[in-house]
Each structure stands twice: as C-alpha cells, then as structure tokens.
Design a protein around this motif. Structure first.
Motif, short mmCIF file in Angstrom:
data_model
loop_
_atom_site.label_atom_id
_atom_site.label_comp_id
_atom_site.label_asym_id
_atom_site.label_seq_id
_atom_site.Cartn_x
_atom_site.Cartn_y
_atom_site.Cartn_z
N TYR A 276 0.88 -1.18 0.00
CA TYR A 276 0.00 0.00 0.00
C TYR A 276 0.91 1.22 0.00
N VAL A 277 0.69 2.12 -0.99
CA VAL A 277 1.53 3.31 -1.14
C VAL A 277 0.65 4.55 -1.05
N CYS A 278 1.00 5.46 -0.15
CA CYS A 278 0.22 6.67 0.09
C CYS A 278 0.56 7.77 -0.92
N PRO A 279 -0.24 8.85 -0.93
CA PRO A 279 -0.03 9.93 -1.91
C PRO A 279 1.32 10.63 -1.77
N TRP A 280 1.76 11.16 -2.90
CA TRP A 280 2.97 11.98 -3.03
C TRP A 280 4.24 11.20 -2.77
N VAL A 281 4.15 9.87 -2.84
CA VAL A 281 5.34 9.02 -2.81
C VAL A 281 5.92 8.96 -4.20
N ASN A 282 7.24 9.07 -4.29
CA ASN A 282 7.95 8.88 -5.56
C ASN A 282 8.90 7.70 -5.40
N LEU A 283 8.68 6.65 -6.19
CA LEU A 283 9.53 5.48 -6.18
C LEU A 283 10.53 5.59 -7.33
N GLY A 284 11.79 5.75 -7.00
CA GLY A 284 12.82 5.95 -8.00
C GLY A 284 13.03 4.72 -8.87
N ALA A 285 13.78 4.91 -9.95
CA ALA A 285 14.00 3.85 -10.93
C ALA A 285 14.52 2.58 -10.27
N LEU A 286 13.89 1.46 -10.63
CA LEU A 286 14.25 0.12 -10.18
C LEU A 286 14.02 -0.10 -8.68
N THR A 287 13.29 0.80 -8.02
CA THR A 287 12.86 0.52 -6.65
C THR A 287 11.96 -0.72 -6.67
N SER A 288 12.23 -1.67 -5.79
CA SER A 288 11.48 -2.93 -5.74
C SER A 288 11.30 -3.36 -4.30
N ASN A 289 10.30 -4.22 -4.08
CA ASN A 289 10.13 -4.79 -2.75
C ASN A 289 9.96 -6.30 -2.84
N SER A 290 10.32 -6.97 -1.77
CA SER A 290 10.05 -8.40 -1.62
C SER A 290 8.68 -8.56 -0.97
N ASP A 291 7.90 -9.53 -1.42
CA ASP A 291 6.62 -9.81 -0.77
C ASP A 291 6.47 -11.28 -0.40
N LEU A 292 7.57 -12.02 -0.39
CA LEU A 292 7.53 -13.45 -0.05
C LEU A 292 8.89 -13.86 0.49
N LYS A 293 8.90 -14.50 1.67
CA LYS A 293 10.15 -14.95 2.26
C LYS A 293 10.61 -16.25 1.59
N ASN A 294 11.89 -16.50 1.66
CA ASN A 294 12.45 -17.69 1.01
C ASN A 294 11.88 -18.98 1.56
N ASP A 295 11.49 -18.98 2.84
CA ASP A 295 10.97 -20.21 3.45
C ASP A 295 9.44 -20.23 3.46
N TYR A 296 8.80 -19.23 2.82
CA TYR A 296 7.34 -19.16 2.70
C TYR A 296 6.63 -19.04 4.05
N SER A 297 7.34 -18.61 5.07
CA SER A 297 6.74 -18.48 6.40
C SER A 297 5.97 -17.17 6.53
N SER A 298 5.21 -17.02 7.61
CA SER A 298 4.40 -15.83 7.86
C SER A 298 5.29 -14.59 8.00
N VAL A 299 4.84 -13.50 7.43
CA VAL A 299 5.61 -12.26 7.41
C VAL A 299 5.24 -11.41 8.62
N LYS A 300 6.26 -10.81 9.25
CA LYS A 300 6.06 -9.85 10.34
C LYS A 300 6.34 -8.44 9.83
N VAL A 301 5.51 -7.49 10.28
CA VAL A 301 5.64 -6.09 9.86
C VAL A 301 5.86 -5.23 11.10
N PRO A 302 6.87 -4.34 11.09
CA PRO A 302 7.10 -3.46 12.24
C PRO A 302 6.25 -2.19 12.14
N LEU A 303 5.06 -2.20 12.73
CA LEU A 303 4.21 -1.00 12.74
C LEU A 303 4.56 -0.18 13.97
N VAL A 304 4.93 1.08 13.75
CA VAL A 304 5.42 1.97 14.81
C VAL A 304 6.58 1.29 15.55
N GLY A 305 7.34 0.48 14.84
CA GLY A 305 8.49 -0.20 15.41
C GLY A 305 8.20 -1.51 16.08
#
Length: 420
Positions: A276-305
């Motif tokens: 999810y990307v909010c307004p006025w974000v600029n993603l520079g050339a070749l910016t990429s993200n991973s959305d799957l871990k190598n072991d296919y396990s559940s993903v943890k997200v640090p919200l407010v750390g």
C-alpha cells in the motif's frame, strides 16, 4: 438520509493513517467514504475523526460535516464504522432498535437526536458501543479490516464487488486495436480513456475498470481484477491481478496485488507487490520490494516499530505520504515506511522499519538533518506539478506528525546504534 462515518483504531493502520482517517484508506474502487457517497448519493454525510485531522479534512471536503455534534441534533443519523468494507445500501433499512454487526464487531447504528448528547465528550467509539448494548444485533455481510495488510488481502474481491455495483446497465465499446482476453462484460472503459496500440487487457480472472481520462501507453498489460482511477497514466506497465491504482498516478514496471492510493509516482521499472503506497510518494527507478520470504513463512511487519505477525505469507511494503526513494532501493518483506522519509540506499536490503521524518543515507538510518524543512519545500514542488497546493493547514498537520512520531524515531535510531 444522514450518514456519519467514524474512525476506530486508527493507530492500527499507522503509517497509512498518520495524515488521514481510516475511512479514507482505499480498497477496491473506493475509500469507505467514497463508497457511501457513490452508492448512497442522496445522503448527507458527516465524519467523526481525530481532532488533529479536522482542519485539513474540512479544507479537502468542504461539503462534509466534521466532528459536528450539533448536526446530530437535526435528525436521525446512521453511524458507520470506517473499518467496514461492504455495501452501505444494505444498512439503509436499519432501525433505531437495531445495530448492524459483522465478524462480531459494530458496523452501524442509528443515533436519534435525543441521544446525541452522548457524543459531546468526543469518545464516539465507546459511546456507540454502549448504545449498541441496548439494541438488537442485525448481522450484515462484508468484512472489518484491522491492519494495513487486510486492505491488500481484501482488495481483489472488493474490486469485483465495486465493479458489479457500478457496471449494472453499462456497456463498453472495445477499441479495434485493443488486445483483449476474457469476458467482455467484465471490462469498463470510460469514454475519455486513451489507449495506444499494443495494449492487452485480460478479464479472465476478474473485472477491469478504467476511469475517466486515463492514458495507457503501448506494451502495457492489465489483468483483472483491477481498478485504474481518473487521470492516471500507465507506461509500458505490467499490472497483474488484484491492483487498485487511484487517481492521478504515474505507473510503470510490474505491480501485483497492490494499492496505490492516488497521486503516486512509480514511473520506472521495478517490482511492487502486496503493498500500500500513500499519496505523493515517488519510487525511483528500479525501486522494488520483496513480498515473499524464502521459506514461505508468515511475514512480520514493524508497525510503529513493533513487530506484528500478519499470519500471511505474501506481504510487501506500507509506505507513508511524501516519501521518496532513490535509484535501486530494495525493500525487505513486510516493510513499514513513515511519512516524509528519504531513502538513498547503500548496498543490499533496506531496514524493515523506517520512521517518519528520517532518512536512509548511504545505508545508515538518520533523522532528517533539518527536521523536515527541506522536505516541506520538496512537497510543495511535487504537489504543484499535479496542480495541488501544500496549504498552511497541511503544514500544521505535518508538524504535528513530526512531533507525534519523535519517540518512534528515537527508538529506531537507538536500535540502529546511532544514539546511546
């Protein structure tokens, strides 16, 4: 009919809700507020939200009542939970003896004028809950979102539901030069859409809705379910299933099951998945993200750390407003980036937690050297390029967010070893 949306647990959606209420988060074609106004156009609309958001919200939505308790005295008002994804028309038959619930949580309740005094203390979530205790529960369809990744997870079926509610009685004439695959009745093209030759749209797995004044460049492929908002431009893009792209975006490269809220610039190649990307974000050339871990396990997200287990194997990045990334920025699986972050990568993957008003400077996490003053100047320029203005009210809100996120920022800097 009078409908008031209220926000519940906005902190559970940080950083996406630092500058907006929960009911302004996009899922499917709409935000919950837009869905109410689209499907119940005759309704008067009010909102109840955090006090720090009120000034900007009034400025952006002059026809909507904001935190107006006196408005409640003028007639019965249907309060709707801003975390609910569903068809607001299913709530219109609700009586003042009932409350609507979904997944065991309050969705909607009618508040009578003589009950409005309950809301003068500003604790509307608690007040509505107490009022519901005196009513009969009426189950309703839909879903309650609880975290940012819920919006991404529920986006494909919500696109399909919104398409169905809007497409009734409408037909689309396909351009002769369009490469088309799948059922034709799943495609809606606004009359003002411009499509170059060598574009392919595939509705095999879901509908595609292209809104007014969208421009689609040659060698773009769009797979449904998909929504593309007004004035967006697609540049030789590979838009895979499950994407919502809001208004006035510039999009290239590969995108999968992601939401671009609106006014997002991802012009260049690079992969964006389950994000999810909010307004006025600029993603520079070749910016990429991973959305799957190598072991296919559940993903943890640090919200407010704080690291939170999503329970999902496919989770990408959640990026707050006005953040800018430089060439070849690489986001790890389950990344959270705050408001006004600046990212100049070193080598390898970026930290999973980048707080608001901080920067990655050659691989190191740092506070912005001027406290964000130069970022405000950059925001003014970026917004003016799309015909928008960074108003004094918006600057005051950003200043509030800078102060409110200081503790989170300091904790992150300590973890990164910059402060003792």
């Amino acid at each position: 009919m009078r409908i008031a949306l209220f926000e519940e647990s906005p902190e559970a959606f940080f950083p996406l809700t630092l500058l907006r209420p929960v009911f302004e988060l996009r899922c499917g074609h709409f935000t919950p507020r837009e869905r109410v106004q689209s499907l119940a156009p005759a309704a008067q609309v009010g909102v109840f939200l955090r006090s720090e958001l009120a000034e900007v919200y009034r400025e952006e939505h002059p026809g909507i009542r904001v935190n107006d308790e006196a408005w409640l005295l003028q007639g019965p008002t249907l309060f709707v939970n801003g975390r609910w994804l569903g068809d607001p028309r299913t709530l219109l038959a609700l009586t003042d003896k009932q409350f609507a619930a979904c997944e065991g949580q309050l969705v909607a309740i009618v508040v009578l004028p003589d009950e409005a005094a309950l809301f003068m203390d500003g604790n509307w979530c608690d007040d509505l809950g107490r009022l519901a205790n005196s009513r009969t529960e009426q189950p309703v369809a839909g879903r309650i979102v609880g975290r940012p990744w819920d919006l991404v997870h529920h986006n494909p079926p919500q696109i399909a539901a919104d398409h169905l509610s809007r497409a009734l009685g409408k037909s689309t004439k396909l351009p002769a030069h369009l490469g088309f695959v799948g059922p034709a009745d799943r495609l809606h093209l606004a009359e003002t859409v411009h499509i170059d030759p060598f574009v392919v749209i595939d509705t095999t797995h879901g509908p595609v809705w292209i809104d007014d004044d969208v421009r689609i460049q040659a060698f773009t492929r769009i797979a449904g379910p998909c929504f593309v908002g007004r004035d967006t431009q697609l540049f030789r893009a590979n838009i895979r299933e499950g994407c919502s792209i809001g208004p006035v975006c510039r999009v290239g490269g590969e995108i999968e099951e992601s939401i671009l809220h609106g006014y997002v610039n991802k012009y260049h190649d690079g992969f964006l998945g389950h994000s999810y990307v909010c307004p006025w974000v600029n993603l520079g050339a070749l910016t990429s993200n991973s959305d799957l871990k190598n072991d296919y396990s559940s993903v943890k997200v640090p919200l407010v750390g704080e690291s939170i287990d999503t329970g999902d194997a496919k989770v990408g990045a959640f990026i707050g407003d006005h953040t800018k990334t430089a060439l070849c920025s690489l986001f790890n699986t389950g990344t959270s980036v705050g408001v006004m972050a600046q990212i100049l990568p070193g080598a390898g993957l970026l930290p999973k937690h980048i707080p608001s008003f901080s920067r990655i400077w050659h691989g190191r996490l740092e506070p912005l050297p001027d406290g964000g003053t130069s970022s405000l100047a950059t925001a003014r320029i970026a917004m003016s390029r799309r015909g928008q203005t960074l108003t004094p009210a918006m600057e005051r809100l950003l200043t509030h967010v800078f102060q409110a996120t200081d503790a989170e920022r300091q904790r992150a800097l300590v973890r990164d070893g910059k402060h003792s």
